[in-house]
Design a protein around this motif. Structure first.
Motif, PDB file in Angstrom:
ATOM      1  N   ARG A 199      40.269  82.651  33.609  1.00 50.40           N
ATOM      2  CA  ARG A 199      40.597  82.948  35.002  1.00 50.40           C
ATOM      3  C   ARG A 199      40.057  84.300  35.419  1.00 50.40           C
ATOM      4  NH1 ARG A 199      41.906  78.540  37.674  1.00 50.40           N
ATOM      5  NH2 ARG A 199      42.826  79.910  39.252  1.00 50.40           N
ATOM      6  N   ALA A 200      39.310  84.943  34.537  1.00 46.53           N
ATOM      7  CA  ALA A 200      38.752  86.269  34.819  1.00 46.53           C
ATOM      8  C   ALA A 200      37.235  86.220  34.770  1.00 46.53           C
ATOM      9  CB  ALA A 200      39.300  87.291  33.823  1.00 46.53           C
ATOM     10  N   ALA A 201      36.660  85.274  35.505  1.00 44.72           N
ATOM     11  CA  ALA A 201      35.203  85.185  35.621  1.00 44.72           C
ATOM     12  C   ALA A 201      34.703  86.259  36.590  1.00 44.72           C
ATOM     13  CB  ALA A 201      34.795  83.795  36.114  1.00 44.72           C
ATOM     14  N   LYS A 202      33.400  86.431  36.646  1.00 44.47           N
ATOM     15  CA  LYS A 202      32.836  87.442  37.544  1.00 44.47           C
ATOM     16  C   LYS A 202      33.247  87.175  38.985  1.00 44.47           C
ATOM     17  CE  LYS A 202      28.559  89.679  39.014  1.00 44.47           C
ATOM     18  NZ  LYS A 202      27.077  89.657  39.008  1.00 44.47           N
ATOM     19  N   SER A 203      33.263  85.908  39.379  1.00 49.05           N
ATOM     20  CA  SER A 203      33.660  85.575  40.750  1.00 49.05           C
ATOM     21  C   SER A 203      35.102  85.974  41.036  1.00 49.05           C
ATOM     22  CB  SER A 203      33.476  84.076  41.000  1.00 49.05           C
ATOM     23  OG  SER A 203      34.256  83.310  40.100  1.00 49.05           O
ATOM     24  N   ASP A 204      35.961  85.936  40.010  1.00 52.59           N
ATOM     25  CA  ASP A 204      37.338  86.389  40.192  1.00 52.59           C
ATOM     26  C   ASP A 204      37.386  87.898  40.410  1.00 52.59           C
ATOM     27  OD1 ASP A 204      38.749  83.848  39.795  1.00 52.59           O
ATOM     28  OD2 ASP A 204      38.009  83.977  37.747  1.00 52.59           O
ATOM     29  N   PHE A 205      36.569  88.643  39.675  1.00 50.55           N
ATOM     30  CA  PHE A 205      36.481  90.092  39.893  1.00 50.55           C
ATOM     31  C   PHE A 205      36.072  90.374  41.337  1.00 50.55           C
ATOM     32  CE2 PHE A 205      36.839  89.984  35.479  1.00 50.55           C
ATOM     33  CZ  PHE A 205      36.796  91.236  34.884  1.00 50.55           C
ATOM     34  N   GLU A 206      35.046  89.688  41.793  1.00 47.04           N
ATOM     35  CA  GLU A 206      34.551  89.903  43.155  1.00 47.04           C
ATOM     36  C   GLU A 206      35.617  89.548  44.188  1.00 47.04           C
ATOM     37  OE1 GLU A 206      29.888  88.863  42.018  1.00 47.04           O
ATOM     38  OE2 GLU A 206      31.215  87.338  42.870  1.00 47.04           O
ATOM     39  N   LYS A 207      36.294  88.448  43.953  1.00 46.28           N
ATOM     40  CA  LYS A 207      37.316  87.980  44.896  1.00 46.28           C
ATOM     41  C   LYS A 207      38.453  88.982  45.022  1.00 46.28           C
ATOM     42  CE  LYS A 207      40.823  84.314  45.255  1.00 46.28           C
ATOM     43  NZ  LYS A 207      41.303  83.040  44.648  1.00 46.28           N
ATOM     44  N   TYR A 208      38.984  89.414  43.891  1.00 51.92           N
ATOM     45  CA  TYR A 208      40.190  90.224  43.950  1.00 51.92           C
ATOM     46  C   TYR A 208      39.909  91.709  44.174  1.00 51.92           C
ATOM     47  CZ  TYR A 208      42.875  86.119  42.774  1.00 51.92           C
ATOM     48  OH  TYR A 208      43.460  84.875  42.829  1.00 51.92           O
ATOM     49  N   PHE A 209      38.885  92.258  43.560  1.00 46.57           N
ATOM     50  CA  PHE A 209      38.593  93.671  43.774  1.00 46.57           C
ATOM     51  C   PHE A 209      38.003  93.934  45.152  1.00 46.57           C
ATOM     52  CE2 PHE A 209      38.579  93.866  39.037  1.00 46.57           C
ATOM     53  CZ  PHE A 209      39.506  94.881  38.894  1.00 46.57           C
ATOM     54  N   GLU A 210      37.201  93.015  45.648  1.00 46.24           N
ATOM     55  CA  GLU A 210      36.451  93.285  46.877  1.00 46.24           C
ATOM     56  C   GLU A 210      37.022  92.606  48.114  1.00 46.24           C
ATOM     57  OE1 GLU A 210      32.340  92.430  45.983  1.00 46.24           O
ATOM     58  OE2 GLU A 210      32.459  93.500  44.067  1.00 46.24           O
TER      59      GLU A 210
END
Length: 428
Positions: free
Chosen positions: A239-250
Motif C-alpha cells: 500500500r506504499a507504492a510510489k503513487s501512494d507517496f504522490e497521492k498523500y504527500f502532494e
C-alpha cells in the motif's frame, strides 16, 4: 460489496461453487439468512463446523453474505469455530471488516477471533480497516490486538505463534509496543503520514520490522499524542507504492492541512542513493534501485511538498539510510556506496525538523531483540519514558534527540560493531 468480496464470489462461482449442492444444508440456511431453518438444523444435530469445499463453514457463509447478526451469534453459541476459514487465508473476521459490519466484527472479537491472521494479500483485519478508513472498526481491532499481545506475552517475551500455513513464528514483545499511558487531547488540526515497508516488489532485501515500526508509531500518534485516527494515514508494504507517496504527500496533505496545523511524517524502510546525482531517495514498495530516479521518491521532492504546507510545525522521522552500504538502504547492482551529507544535501522549510536514524555514510540497524529498527525503538522509548511529550501532544525535539542519539550510538557500537549516529536537521 467491496472488491475483495466480489473477487471471492467470482472465484467461488467458477472454481468452487458451481451449484449450491457443494454447500452443507446448514451453510445454505446461514447464507440465505433463514434463522428458523438454522435453528431447526442445529436442533436436529447438524455439525456447526462441517465444511464444504475450500473449508467453507456455515459461520463463514453467514459472515460472507452479511447474514443477520442473530444467525452469526446463534452459530457461535452452538460451537462454531470463529477462526476457521478458507484454506487460502480468508477468515470470518476479514469478511466482516470488508463488509463494513462493525457489530459483527465486535461479536467475532468477543468470541475469540484472532486478529493477527493475514488474508491472501498479507493484510490483517487492522490493516484492512486502516486502508478502508473504518474508524470505529479500527479502534475495535487496535484494542483487540493489544489485548491479544498482552495475553500472548504474559509469561514470556518470546512465544511461538501460529502462522497462516500452520507453522509457527517467533514474535517479540517489546517494552515500547504499548503506547504511553498519557493521553493528549485530540488535536483536530494534527495530521500524519506513517510508512512502513518491510517487503518489496522487486525482491529487495527485507527491511526487518519496518511494518511493525509503522504500526506502533500509528498507535502512539492516535492513542497518546492527540492525532485523530481519521487524520493519520498508515501505508504498509504494497500500500506504499510510489503513487501512494504522490497521492498523500502532494494531494492529501495539501487538501487538509491549514494554517496552524501540525504534521508528522514517519518512514521505516529502505533508502537509496542516485549514483549519478548523489540525491537521496525513499524506496517505495515498487521502487527499483537500478532506476531510482524514475521509481523512487526523493527526499527533496518530499521536503518541497511539505514546505508548501501552511503548517505551524512539521516533523519528519526517518528510520532509513541512504548510502547504499547495507542496513536499511539498497543500491543499484554494480554501483558503489556513496558518502552523503544529509545536513546540507537538501534545503528544508523553517517550520520543519528532520530526525534521521544515521549519518549519510552510515547504515541504520535493526534492534533484533526488541523487534524494531534501532532508531525507532529509542524514538518510541523516548516518547514513552523520557517526558518529552507536551500536554498538547507536541514533542520537545531537542530533548528527544538528546535521549535518542547516545542510546543508538551505544547499542550500535556495542552489539553490532557499527557506527550509527542519528541526525537532527533544522532549517539553516
Amino acid at each position: 460489496m467491496k472488491k475483495t468480496i466480489t473477487f471471492i464470489l467470482i472465484v467461488a462461482l467458477f472454481l468452487v461453487l458451481p451449484s449450491c449442492a457443494t454447500l452443507t444444508q446448514l451453510g445454505k440456511a446461514a447464507r440465505s439468512g433463514d434463522i428458523r431453518q438454522v435453528e431447526t438444523l442445529l436442533k436436529n444435530g447438524a455439525d456447526v463446523n462441517e465444511t464444504a469445499l475450500m473449508g467453507v463453514t456455515p459461520l463463514y457463509e453467514a459472515v460472507l453474505y452479511d447474514a443477520p447478526i442473530e444467525i452469526v451469534r446463534l452459530l457461535l453459541d452452538n460451537g462454531a469455530d470463529v477462526n476457521r476459514g478458507m484454506g487460502n487465508g480468508w477468515k470470518p473476521i476479514h469478511l466482516a471488516v470488508d463488509n463494513g459490519n462493525a457489530a459483527v466484527v465486535k461479536l467475532l472479537i468477543d468470541r475469540g477471533a484472532d486478529v493477527s491472521f493475514q488474508n491472501p494479500h498479507g493484510k490483517t483485519p487492522l490493516q484492512m480497516a486502516q486502508e478502508n478508513g473504518q474508524a470505529v472498526m479500527l479502534r475495535l481491532l487496535q484494542d483487540a490486538e493489544e489485548k491479544q499481545y498482552k495475553a500472548l506475552f504474559a509469561k514470556s517475551d518470546i512465544e511461538a505463534r501460529p502462522s497462516i500455513d500452520g507453522g509457527s513464528v517467533s514474535i517479540l514483545k517489546s517494552d515500547v509496543d504499548d503506547p504511553p499511558s498519557i493521553h493528549s487531547k485530540n488535536n483536530h488540526s494534527a495530521y500524519a503520514i506513517v510508512v512502513g515497508i518491510e517487503s518489496y516488489r522487486q525482491q529487495l532485501p527485507k527491511a526487518d520490522f519496518a511494518a511493525r515500526d509503522a504500526q506502533t508509531m500509528t498507535s502512539y500518534l492516535t492513542k497518546a499524542m492527540g492525532y485523530p485516527e481519521e487524520n493519520v494515514v498508515t501505508l504498509l508494504n504494497d500500500r506504499a507504492a510510489k503513487s501512494d507517496f504522490e497521492k498523500y504527500f502532494e494531494k492529501w496533505l495539501s487538501n487538509n492541512v491549514e494554517t496552524g496545523s501540525t504534521v508528522f511524517v514517519y518512514f521505516s524502510g529502505h533508502g537509496a542513493p542516485d549514483p549519478k546525482t548523489g540525491s537521496a531517495y525513499l524506496v517505495p514498495y515498487d521502487g527499483d534501485p537500478t532506476f531510482i530516479a524514475e521509481t523512487g521518491y526523493s527526499l527533496s521532492r518530499m521536503y518541497t511538498a511539505l514546505g508548501k504546507l501552511p503548517a505551524k510545525e512539521i516533523i519528519v522521522a526517518l528510520d532509513s539510510c541512504f548510502s547504499g552500504a547495507g542496513g536499511r538502504s539498497v543500491l543499484a547492482k554494480g554501483a558503489r556506496p556513496l558518502v552523503m551529507n544529509l545536513q546540507t544535501g537538501t534545503a528544508i522549510s523553517k517550520n520543519m525538523t528532520v530526525i534521521a536514524a544515521s549519518a549519510g555514510d552510515q547504515i541504520s540497524s535493526t534492534y533484533d531483540e526488541k523487534g524494531h529498527g534501532l532508531f525507532t525503538y529509542f524514538l518510541l522509548k523516548g516518547i514513552k519514558n523520557e517526558d518529552v511529550l507536551n500536554p498538547d501532544g507536541s514533542l520537545r525535539m531537542d530533548d528527544l534527540f538528546g535521549y535518542i542519539s547516545p542510546q543508538v550510538e551505544r547499542i550500535a557500537r556495542k552489539q553490532y560493531n557499527n557506527e550509527q549516529t542519528p541526525q537532527l536537521i533544522g532549517a539553516k
